[in-house]
Scaffold this motif. Structure first.
Motif, PDB file in Angstrom:
ATOM      1  N   LYS A  28     -34.656  32.116 -46.783  1.00  0.00           N
ATOM      2  CA  LYS A  28     -34.242  32.711 -45.513  1.00  0.00           C
ATOM      3  C   LYS A  28     -32.801  32.332 -45.179  1.00  0.00           C
ATOM      4  CE  LYS A  28     -35.869  33.307 -40.771  1.00  0.00           C
ATOM      5  NZ  LYS A  28     -36.881  32.887 -39.781  1.00  0.00           N
ATOM      6  N   GLN A  29     -32.478  31.050 -45.431  1.00  0.00           N
ATOM      7  CA  GLN A  29     -31.114  30.597 -45.158  1.00  0.00           C
ATOM      8  C   GLN A  29     -30.110  31.282 -46.082  1.00  0.00           C
ATOM      9  OE1 GLN A  29     -31.309  26.367 -45.569  1.00  0.00           O
ATOM     10  NE2 GLN A  29     -32.273  26.029 -43.562  1.00  0.00           N
ATOM     11  N   TYR A  30     -30.464  31.456 -47.359  1.00  0.00           N
ATOM     12  CA  TYR A  30     -29.573  32.122 -48.303  1.00  0.00           C
ATOM     13  C   TYR A  30     -29.305  33.557 -47.882  1.00  0.00           C
ATOM     14  CZ  TYR A  30     -30.132  28.204 -51.516  1.00  0.00           C
ATOM     15  OH  TYR A  30     -30.125  26.982 -52.084  1.00  0.00           O
ATOM     16  N   LYS A  31     -30.345  34.257 -47.424  1.00  0.00           N
ATOM     17  CA  LYS A  31     -30.172  35.643 -46.972  1.00  0.00           C
ATOM     18  C   LYS A  31     -29.228  35.705 -45.775  1.00  0.00           C
ATOM     19  CE  LYS A  31     -34.609  37.524 -48.581  1.00  0.00           C
ATOM     20  NZ  LYS A  31     -35.905  38.103 -48.159  1.00  0.00           N
ATOM     21  N   GLN A  32     -29.414  34.795 -44.826  1.00  0.00           N
ATOM     22  CA  GLN A  32     -28.550  34.781 -43.651  1.00  0.00           C
ATOM     23  C   GLN A  32     -27.095  34.494 -44.048  1.00  0.00           C
ATOM     24  OE1 GLN A  32     -30.265  31.928 -41.028  1.00  0.00           O
ATOM     25  NE2 GLN A  32     -31.980  33.232 -40.391  1.00  0.00           N
ATOM     26  N   GLN A  33     -26.924  33.529 -44.969  1.00  0.00           N
ATOM     27  CA  GLN A  33     -25.563  33.192 -45.404  1.00  0.00           C
ATOM     28  C   GLN A  33     -24.905  34.363 -46.123  1.00  0.00           C
ATOM     29  OE1 GLN A  33     -25.923  29.683 -47.756  1.00  0.00           O
ATOM     30  NE2 GLN A  33     -26.440  28.346 -46.028  1.00  0.00           N
ATOM     31  N   SER A  34     -25.663  35.056 -46.993  1.00  0.00           N
ATOM     32  CA  SER A  34     -25.077  36.187 -47.721  1.00  0.00           C
ATOM     33  C   SER A  34     -24.720  37.322 -46.772  1.00  0.00           C
ATOM     34  CB  SER A  34     -26.046  36.676 -48.804  1.00  0.00           C
ATOM     35  OG  SER A  34     -27.257  37.117 -48.217  1.00  0.00           O
ATOM     36  N   ALA A  35     -25.592  37.566 -45.771  1.00  0.00           N
ATOM     37  CA  ALA A  35     -25.289  38.623 -44.801  1.00  0.00           C
ATOM     38  C   ALA A  35     -24.039  38.268 -43.998  1.00  0.00           C
ATOM     39  CB  ALA A  35     -26.485  38.839 -43.866  1.00  0.00           C
ATOM     40  N   ALA A  36     -23.939  37.005 -43.579  1.00  0.00           N
ATOM     41  CA  ALA A  36     -22.759  36.581 -42.809  1.00  0.00           C
ATOM     42  C   ALA A  36     -21.499  36.668 -43.664  1.00  0.00           C
ATOM     43  CB  ALA A  36     -22.969  35.156 -42.299  1.00  0.00           C
ATOM     44  N   LYS A  37     -21.626  36.286 -44.938  1.00  0.00           N
ATOM     45  CA  LYS A  37     -20.470  36.334 -45.839  1.00  0.00           C
ATOM     46  C   LYS A  37     -20.003  37.780 -46.031  1.00  0.00           C
ATOM     47  CE  LYS A  37     -18.989  34.399 -50.250  1.00  0.00           C
ATOM     48  NZ  LYS A  37     -19.425  33.675 -51.468  1.00  0.00           N
ATOM     49  N   LYS A  38     -20.965  38.683 -46.215  1.00  0.00           N
ATOM     50  CA  LYS A  38     -20.629  40.096 -46.384  1.00  0.00           C
ATOM     51  C   LYS A  38     -19.944  40.644 -45.141  1.00  0.00           C
ATOM     52  CE  LYS A  38     -22.773  44.418 -47.895  1.00  0.00           C
ATOM     53  NZ  LYS A  38     -24.040  45.073 -48.257  1.00  0.00           N
ATOM     54  N   TYR A  39     -20.446  40.247 -43.965  1.00  0.00           N
ATOM     55  CA  TYR A  39     -19.860  40.713 -42.703  1.00  0.00           C
ATOM     56  C   TYR A  39     -18.425  40.195 -42.562  1.00  0.00           C
ATOM     57  CZ  TYR A  39     -19.105  41.222 -37.687  1.00  0.00           C
ATOM     58  OH  TYR A  39     -18.577  41.523 -36.463  1.00  0.00           O
ATOM     59  N   ARG A  40     -18.219  38.927 -42.926  1.00  0.00           N
ATOM     60  CA  ARG A  40     -16.876  38.355 -42.824  1.00  0.00           C
ATOM     61  C   ARG A  40     -15.900  39.066 -43.755  1.00  0.00           C
ATOM     62  NH1 ARG A  40     -19.664  33.367 -42.665  1.00  0.00           N
ATOM     63  NH2 ARG A  40     -19.215  33.003 -44.878  1.00  0.00           N
ATOM     64  N   LYS A  41     -16.358  39.432 -44.960  1.00  0.00           N
ATOM     65  CA  LYS A  41     -15.495  40.154 -45.889  1.00  0.00           C
ATOM     66  C   LYS A  41     -15.083  41.512 -45.326  1.00  0.00           C
ATOM     67  CE  LYS A  41     -16.824  38.165 -50.336  1.00  0.00           C
ATOM     68  NZ  LYS A  41     -17.428  38.442 -51.671  1.00  0.00           N
ATOM     69  N   GLU A  42     -16.053  42.236 -44.740  1.00  0.00           N
ATOM     70  CA  GLU A  42     -15.738  43.556 -44.171  1.00  0.00           C
ATOM     71  C   GLU A  42     -14.739  43.428 -43.019  1.00  0.00           C
ATOM     72  OE1 GLU A  42     -19.465  45.192 -43.108  1.00  0.00           O
ATOM     73  OE2 GLU A  42     -20.052  45.686 -45.180  1.00  0.00           O
ATOM     74  N   GLN A  43     -14.943  42.418 -42.155  1.00  0.00           N
ATOM     75  CA  GLN A  43     -14.032  42.224 -41.040  1.00  0.00           C
ATOM     76  C   GLN A  43     -12.623  41.874 -41.533  1.00  0.00           C
ATOM     77  OE1 GLN A  43     -14.569  42.689 -37.730  1.00  0.00           O
ATOM     78  NE2 GLN A  43     -16.560  43.548 -38.320  1.00  0.00           N
TER      79      GLN A  43
END
Length: 783
Positions: A28-43
């Motif tokens: 669950k933590q890995y999924k949250q981290q990957s989603a946050a990382k992807k969001y940061r890249k797009e921003q």
């Protein structure tokens, strides 16, 4: 539809394994981290796109060469709507769109399509190259920055042009600087040099007075190693190198500084502890940079490369490199306990094989000092490892002095146990009567437990230090012997062989007994091959007898072939080139007879005694003194040697002086007539020894030797009476004042006689008759 999935009960959760729950939580933590990382890249991509669009300015369009294009533009501009008919908001919107439009800012002369994708990994240099260059047509105006104004649109900076700067600057033509006379240039150079010296002294004194507070000034002082003034650059860099070396020798602590762990950095500590940590961290970093600067200086000199600045000439590189090597040698000896000591060893050891004599001698002396002062053995082990790797890596093509450094190692395994026992402190404990008298019952009980604990601690500490020493010394000796055996096996014709034989002669008693037979066979084969010079063969003999006098004493081996070789080659010594080899011969005789007195026959000793007495007649006085001192030891160790003082024969046979077998030359049927000649020798100490031996080498009475001659070994006497510049330097105590004056008179007398013979030889009237020293000495006051 109703959700049929049931929530797991508490009991079911208890039955679920902890590992499974942990895995679910981690997923669950890995999924949250990957989603946050992807969001940061797009921003980040969005921000970069907006920033690029805003910062990009419209480039000036190229002027079209064709007139038709110009006329079309004018027609289009006439057909366009007037801007004054548009609202202000529409006009602002059009301007923003014009700035963002790619076709307006695009170079029309290029053939690229409009929608060219931006390269993903565009370098900074390419971006910089795409920016148009603008020529400076007007001089830059000096502005004064005022306080900004803030309104609804944001902060507006306010600037005012500096008064007196509005005049138009005329082009100034640079005139060549006037050439100063040599006196003024020298004065300026002295002034600059004095300023730099004062600055170095101020920084150094500030660092030494308060190292904790002024550690940042080390960086300022180290920056002066890059002095850019060509007039004083070389001297300033040398001064800074030496100053930093002395500073580090003074402020470095007596322990090794280790880097802090992440946990230690995260914990809160006191101000004093934090201050100490900052000081240690800064000290280690500056020390590391300083060593890197010294290393780079030596590399530049080795590679003969000029720097881009081209301030220092190639000739000055050697002087800088010599100072850098001196600093490294001082740090090698002074700071063996501190950080980066192994790095200094790796720098210094290859320089021992350098072609520059000065640099190689500096490194030799530094390594010798390190060996002599290294009590435990850590530093010595590091140096020996690097030397062994250097010899093997260069395919045994190194200077012999590199291996001769091993002779200065402080390894004496026999005395090691005694040393560790002596070093351990002797703790005095109270006796039972003292306890009964001074202590109560409870105090006696506590005292007994305390003394028991102290005894255990003392024993553990002593055994640990002893084991450390033994382990380090054993490892060091193993590397030394491996290096020696490799050369004996693979490079027997190498110039390193004398150094190997000399090293084996010193450390042979520490070799394992299992290798004795093979080593003796190798040494004898080297002697029998005939490829060695006289000194190398003597080292072979000395190594063999060192082996047999140490642990090999228990082996039943008769080294008759080594006795025979030495007896056969004794007459190779003379007053010329081989006179210096007498020191090795005296060491061989000491190990062959004094240390093996029970394994030597009487015939062998008689033969050596007679041949040594004959040898004493045609060597220099220092060798004669050493030989007669050895004969004295033989006569006192073996009591039946006095039969050579009588002219009567003992048994059958005739003495065969030219026979090379000491056991069969019938030495018992001769006499030591050489002593009577030596008794009339011009050197007073030789006379004293000859008279002493004629009397039978007594230990008491009028014929006994003085204490200064009696207690000194033969090798030490040989070194004491060595000739230096054609004059003898005997110890003052060994010659009385009367004999010393007479000795000087005889020297001048002999010089006059030799001058007469030389004059006769030059004039052609040579008298073929040897100079009768005995006759002149008989007439002189010495008789």
């Amino acid at each position: 539809r109703k959700n049929t999935k049931r929530v797991p009960s508490f009991r079911k959760l208890l039955r679920t394994s902890k590992i499974k729950l942990d895995n679910k939580l981690k997923n669950k933590q890995y999924k949250q981290q990957s989603a946050a990382k992807k969001y940061r890249k797009e921003q980040k991509k969005l921000r970069e796109a907006v920033r690029d669009a805003i910062s990009r300015k419209p480039f000036p369009l190229e002027e079209c060469k064709k007139k038709e294009v110009a006329t079309k533009r004018e027609e289009e501009e006439e057909d366009a709507l007037p801007l004054d008919m548009m609202d202000e908001d529409d006009l602002k919107l059009m301007e923003d769109l014009a700035q963002k439009a790619s076709f307006l800012t695009r170079d029309l002369s290029s053939n690229e399509p409009v929608h060219v994708k931006k390269r993903k990994h565009e370098s900074v240099i390419d971006k910089y190259e795409k920016v148009p260059r603008r020529l400076q047509t007007e001089p830059e105006k000096e502005l004064i920055h005022l306080l900004p104004i803030k309104d609804k649109g944001g902060i507006i900076p306010q600037t005012v042009e500096k008064p007196g700067q509005t005049q138009i600057l005329e082009p100034v033509y640079e005139e060549p600087l006037p050439v100063l006379p040599p006196e003024e240039m020298a004065a300026q150079r002295r002034q600059k040099l004095q300023e730099r010296k004062m600055h170095i002294a101020a920084l150094a004194s500030a660092i030494l007075s308060e190292p904790d507070n002024n550690i940042k000034k080390l960086k300022e002082l180290r920056a002066m190693l890059m002095e850019q003034d060509p007039n004083v650059a070389v001297i300033v860099r040398k001064l800074v190198m030496v100053s930093l070396m002395e500073i580090f020798k003074d402020i470095v602590p007596s322990y090794k500084i280790r880097p802090l762990t992440e946990a230690e950095k995260a914990t809160k500590v006191k101000k004093e502890t934090q201050k100490l940590r900052e000081f240690e961290e800064g000290l280690v970093s500056q020390y590391k940079f300083y060593l890197e600067n010294l290393e780079q200086t030596i590399k530049d000199w080795k590679q003969r490369k000029l720097k881009k600045s081209n301030i220092i000439s190639l000739k000055a590189y050697k002087g800088l490199a010599e100072v850098a090597v001196k600093c490294l040698c001082e740090l090698l000896v002074a700071l063996p306990h501190f950080n980066f000591h192994n790095n200094i060893i790796v720098l210094i050891v290859p320089l021992m094989n350098d072609t520059s004599k000065m640099i190689s001698e500096l490194c030799f002396e530094a390594v010798k000092k390190l060996f002599k002062q290294d009590k435990l053995g850590y530093a010595s082990l590091g140096v020996v490892k690097v030397i062994s790797g250097l010899v093997r890596g260069r395919n045994y093509d190194v200077r012999p002095e590199v291996l001769k450094v091993f002779l200065h190692l402080r390894i004496k395994e026999v005395e090691l146990q005694k040393d560790s026992e002596d070093i351990a402190p002797k703790k005095k404990f109270m006796t039972y009567k003292e306890k009964r008298k001074n202590l109560s019952r409870m105090q006696r009980k506590w005292k007994k437990a305390e003394e028991k604990l102290e005894r255990e601690l003392l024993e553990a500490e002593a055994s640990e230090s002893k084991e450390k020493k033994l382990k380090l010394h054993t490892e060091t000796l193993n590397i030394v012997f491996v290096t020696y055996f490799r050369i004996l096996k693979k490079a027997q014709k190498s110039p390193l062989l004398p150094a190997v034989l000399e090293g084996l002669a010193k450390f042979a008693h520490l070799i394992n007994v299992e290798f004795f037979d093979d080593l003796l066979i190798v040494l004898h084969s080297l002697i029998a091959s005939g490829g060695l010079n006289y000194r190398e063969s003597l080292h072979c003999v000395l190594s063999a007898f060192h082996i047999l006098s140490g642990q090999g004493d228990v082996l039943n081996i008769d080294p008759m072939k080594f006795y025979t070789h030495l007896y056969k080659t004794l007459f190779s010594l003379h007053a010329g080139r081989t006179n210096d080899d007498m020191g090795i011969v005296l060491q061989c005789l000491d190990t062959m007879f004094a240390k093996r007195r029970k394994q030597v026959s009487q015939q062998r000793v008689l033969a050596f005694l007679k041949r040594l007495s004959t040898l004493a007649l045609h060597v220099l006085p220092n060798s004669s003194v050493g030989i007669l001192a050895t004969n004295r030891v033989l006569m006192q160790t073996f009591p039946k040697m006095d039969l050579l003082l009588d002219n009567e024969s003992q048994g059958s046979g005739v003495y065969l002086p030219e026979l090379d077998e000491p056991e069969h030359c019938n030495a018992q049927n001769t006499a030591l007539w050489e002593l009577h000649l030596l008794q009339r020798h011009y050197h007073p100490t030789v006379q004293i020894f000859a008279s002493h031996l004629i009397a039978g080498a007594p230990t008491e009475g009028s014929a006994a030797l003085a204490l200064d001659l009696n207690q000194r070994p033969a090798t030490e006497l040989f070194e004491a009476y060595t000739m230096r510049g054609m004059t003898f330097n005997p110890p003052v105590a060994s010659v009385t004042p009367r004999r010393k004056d007479t000795f000087l008179q005889v020297d001048s007398f002999i010089d006059e006689e030799l001058k007469k013979q030389l004059q006769q030889h030059i004039s052609g009237t040579v008298v073929h008759k040897p100079l009768d020293f005995a006759k002149h000495l008989k007439e002189s006051s010495l008789s």
